[in-house]
Motif scaffolding. Structure first.
Motif, PDB file in Angstrom:
ATOM      1  N   LEU A  89       0.861  -1.186   0.000  1.00  0.00           N
ATOM      2  CA  LEU A  89       0.000   0.000   0.000  1.00  0.00           C
ATOM      3  C   LEU A  89       0.894   1.231   0.000  1.00  0.00           C
ATOM      4  O   LEU A  89       1.648   1.465   0.943  1.00  0.00           O
ATOM      5  CB  LEU A  89      -0.915   0.019   1.226  1.00  0.00           C
ATOM      6  CG  LEU A  89      -1.773   1.281   1.396  1.00  0.00           C
ATOM      7  CD1 LEU A  89      -2.743   1.442   0.235  1.00  0.00           C
ATOM      8  CD2 LEU A  89      -2.522   1.241   2.714  1.00  0.00           C
ATOM      9  N   LEU A  90       0.808   2.002  -1.070  1.00  0.00           N
ATOM     10  CA  LEU A  90       1.635   3.204  -1.182  1.00  0.00           C
ATOM     11  C   LEU A  90       0.916   4.424  -0.654  1.00  0.00           C
ATOM     12  O   LEU A  90       1.542   5.323  -0.112  1.00  0.00           O
ATOM     13  CB  LEU A  90       2.054   3.399  -2.637  1.00  0.00           C
ATOM     14  CG  LEU A  90       2.789   2.205  -3.252  1.00  0.00           C
ATOM     15  CD1 LEU A  90       3.143   2.487  -4.703  1.00  0.00           C
ATOM     16  CD2 LEU A  90       4.026   1.842  -2.451  1.00  0.00           C
ATOM     17  N   SER A  91      -0.400   4.474  -0.838  1.00  0.00           N
ATOM     18  CA  SER A  91      -1.209   5.538  -0.251  1.00  0.00           C
ATOM     19  C   SER A  91      -2.662   5.112  -0.304  1.00  0.00           C
ATOM     20  O   SER A  91      -3.037   4.248  -1.086  1.00  0.00           O
ATOM     21  CB  SER A  91      -1.023   6.878  -0.977  1.00  0.00           C
ATOM     22  OG  SER A  91      -1.589   6.821  -2.275  1.00  0.00           O
ATOM     23  N   GLY A  92      -3.448   5.738   0.527  1.00  0.00           N
ATOM     24  CA  GLY A  92      -4.867   5.430   0.521  1.00  0.00           C
ATOM     25  C   GLY A  92      -5.606   6.353   1.463  1.00  0.00           C
ATOM     26  O   GLY A  92      -4.997   6.983   2.333  1.00  0.00           O
ATOM     27  N   GLY A  93      -6.901   6.413   1.283  1.00  0.00           N
ATOM     28  CA  GLY A  93      -7.699   7.232   2.175  1.00  0.00           C
ATOM     29  C   GLY A  93      -9.145   7.281   1.736  1.00  0.00           C
ATOM     30  O   GLY A  93      -9.519   6.750   0.687  1.00  0.00           O
ATOM     31  N   ALA A  94      -9.940   7.904   2.581  1.00  0.00           N
ATOM     32  CA  ALA A  94     -11.367   8.036   2.304  1.00  0.00           C
ATOM     33  C   ALA A  94     -11.612   9.173   1.317  1.00  0.00           C
ATOM     34  O   ALA A  94     -10.952  10.208   1.372  1.00  0.00           O
ATOM     35  CB  ALA A  94     -12.135   8.300   3.595  1.00  0.00           C
ATOM     36  N   ILE A  95     -12.564   8.971   0.429  1.00  0.00           N
ATOM     37  CA  ILE A  95     -13.076  10.029  -0.440  1.00  0.00           C
ATOM     38  C   ILE A  95     -14.235  10.661   0.314  1.00  0.00           C
ATOM     39  O   ILE A  95     -15.096   9.962   0.847  1.00  0.00           O
ATOM     40  CB  ILE A  95     -13.544   9.462  -1.789  1.00  0.00           C
ATOM     41  CG1 ILE A  95     -12.370   8.824  -2.534  1.00  0.00           C
ATOM     42  CG2 ILE A  95     -14.200  10.563  -2.628  1.00  0.00           C
ATOM     43  CD1 ILE A  95     -12.770   8.042  -3.771  1.00  0.00           C
ATOM     44  N   LEU A  96     -14.235  11.983   0.380  1.00  0.00           N
ATOM     45  CA  LEU A  96     -15.235  12.709   1.157  1.00  0.00           C
ATOM     46  C   LEU A  96     -16.179  13.477   0.253  1.00  0.00           C
ATOM     47  O   LEU A  96     -15.778  13.968  -0.804  1.00  0.00           O
ATOM     48  CB  LEU A  96     -14.548  13.681   2.117  1.00  0.00           C
ATOM     49  CG  LEU A  96     -13.477  13.090   3.032  1.00  0.00           C
ATOM     50  CD1 LEU A  96     -12.832  14.199   3.855  1.00  0.00           C
ATOM     51  CD2 LEU A  96     -14.044  12.005   3.921  1.00  0.00           C
ATOM     52  N   ASP A  97     -17.413  13.637   0.710  1.00  0.00           N
ATOM     53  CA  ASP A  97     -18.345  14.496  -0.017  1.00  0.00           C
ATOM     54  C   ASP A  97     -18.150  15.943   0.445  1.00  0.00           C
ATOM     55  O   ASP A  97     -17.254  16.245   1.243  1.00  0.00           O
ATOM     56  CB  ASP A  97     -19.798  14.013   0.129  1.00  0.00           C
ATOM     57  CG  ASP A  97     -20.358  14.168   1.539  1.00  0.00           C
ATOM     58  OD1 ASP A  97     -19.712  14.797   2.417  1.00  0.00           O
ATOM     59  OD2 ASP A  97     -21.473  13.646   1.772  1.00  0.00           O
ATOM     60  N   ASP A  98     -18.957  16.848  -0.057  1.00  0.00           N
ATOM     61  CA  ASP A  98     -18.801  18.269   0.260  1.00  0.00           C
ATOM     62  C   ASP A  98     -19.017  18.581   1.732  1.00  0.00           C
ATOM     63  O   ASP A  98     -18.563  19.617   2.225  1.00  0.00           O
ATOM     64  CB  ASP A  98     -19.755  19.117  -0.582  1.00  0.00           C
ATOM     65  CG  ASP A  98     -19.386  19.103  -2.056  1.00  0.00           C
ATOM     66  OD1 ASP A  98     -18.211  18.810  -2.383  1.00  0.00           O
ATOM     67  OD2 ASP A  98     -20.268  19.377  -2.890  1.00  0.00           O
ATOM     68  N   GLU A  99     -19.701  17.697   2.444  1.00  0.00           N
ATOM     69  CA  GLU A  99     -19.931  17.897   3.876  1.00  0.00           C
ATOM     70  C   GLU A  99     -18.904  17.151   4.740  1.00  0.00           C
ATOM     71  O   GLU A  99     -19.012  17.143   5.962  1.00  0.00           O
ATOM     72  CB  GLU A  99     -21.350  17.445   4.263  1.00  0.00           C
ATOM     73  CG  GLU A  99     -22.447  18.387   3.789  1.00  0.00           C
ATOM     74  CD  GLU A  99     -22.738  18.239   2.302  1.00  0.00           C
ATOM     75  OE1 GLU A  99     -22.760  17.095   1.801  1.00  0.00           O
ATOM     76  OE2 GLU A  99     -22.935  19.274   1.633  1.00  0.00           O
ATOM     77  N   GLY A 100     -17.925  16.514   4.110  1.00  0.00           N
ATOM     78  CA  GLY A 100     -16.877  15.815   4.847  1.00  0.00           C
ATOM     79  C   GLY A 100     -17.241  14.391   5.242  1.00  0.00           C
ATOM     80  O   GLY A 100     -16.521  13.775   6.021  1.00  0.00           O
ATOM     81  N   ARG A 101     -18.313  13.837   4.691  1.00  0.00           N
ATOM     82  CA  ARG A 101     -18.711  12.460   4.986  1.00  0.00           C
ATOM     83  C   ARG A 101     -17.980  11.498   4.056  1.00  0.00           C
ATOM     84  O   ARG A 101     -17.796  11.785   2.872  1.00  0.00           O
ATOM     85  CB  ARG A 101     -20.218  12.285   4.811  1.00  0.00           C
ATOM     86  CG  ARG A 101     -21.036  13.035   5.842  1.00  0.00           C
ATOM     87  CD  ARG A 101     -22.519  12.792   5.627  1.00  0.00           C
ATOM     88  NE  ARG A 101     -22.931  13.287   4.311  1.00  0.00           N
ATOM     89  CZ  ARG A 101     -23.778  14.293   4.121  1.00  0.00           C
ATOM     90  NH1 ARG A 101     -24.358  14.884   5.146  1.00  0.00           N
ATOM     91  NH2 ARG A 101     -24.080  14.695   2.904  1.00  0.00           N
TER      92      ARG A 101
END
Length: 101
Positions: free
Chosen positions: A43-55
């Motif tokens: 795993l080189l990088s990763g993370g959550a994709i957020l909507d405009d409200e940060g969810r």
């Protein structure tokens, strides 16, 4: 890993009422698996994709595996897949730029 296969995985969660509950139910298992991937250099990088409200509405991962079988094994066991969290998944081969430091 000169012949390693690198991928960009972009995955969006379902949009139904139970989507966040499914994500939270397997999140610890997903994060533990991501930690193991990172420790192995997969795993080189990763993370959550957020909507405009940060969810949280999805995830992005840059991964590298020795071969297709190793990728397939990870994919088949990924908790966000087996837990029906990710519903719109795109896997694209890529070459990750690694600048000299």
């Amino acid at each position: 890993m000169s012949t390693a296969l690198e991928y960009l995985v972009t995955a969006f969660d379902g949009t139904d009422e139970g989507a966040l509950d499914r994500r939270l139910a397997v999140r610890d298992a997903h994060l533990a698996g991501a930690q193991r991937l990172a420790e192995r250099g997969e795993l080189l990088s990763g993370g959550a994709i957020l909507d405009d409200e940060g969810r949280m509405i999805g995830s992005s991962m840059h991964v590298v595996f020795a071969d297709q079988a190793a990728f397939d094994a990870w994919y088949a066991a990924e908790p966000y897949i087996t837990g029906d969290v990710w519903r719109d998944i795109t896997v694209r081969p890529m070459r990750i730029f690694r600048p000299a430091l």
